[in-house]
Scaffold this motif. Sequence first.
Motif: not given
Length: 182
Positions: A12, A15, A21-23, A26-27, A32-34, A36-37
Amino acid sequence: MDVNNIIALNAKALREQRRLTLDAAAEATGVSRSMLAQIEKGDVNPTISVLWKIANGYKVSFTALMEQPQEASVAVLHSGEPLAEDGGCYLNYPAFAFDEAKGFETYRIVIKEGGSLQAQAHLKGAEEYITVFSGSVKITVGSEVYSLNAGDSIRFKADVPHAYANTGAGEAQMAMLIYYNR
């Protein structure tokens, strides 16, 4: 603090330092965003492959995700919980985390009989130094294959895909140093 909580805090923080952002993260990482979260919440035990994707995406060393601050001039590390891959047949015990001034990080690797790991290319210029302490292993670097036994060592450019496999009976144990050439 256990390794998942340390990874959660560091993932965290890295990042957020990059203002992603999480998006966007992810890129950048291919994770994936989920996922990473969940990693940032400490809800999952990420695989070594996923951690390498995050490290490469954030352009940091692998251990930047697992390091705890060390203030003392002497550091004694006790073996903690390993990071596991290949159904628990490839175990990575992080030892000394990456230090910007020194440019390297170290690990103790245990590969159970029949175990293996396909590793992604590390950051450009990275080199690996491996010494086998027990067992027999096959190290694949690009398309070249090297067989090593107890007492053998190898150095290679690790900014290409590479792999490790236990080719003998019983466990193989290795020490690994990753040097990040500037």
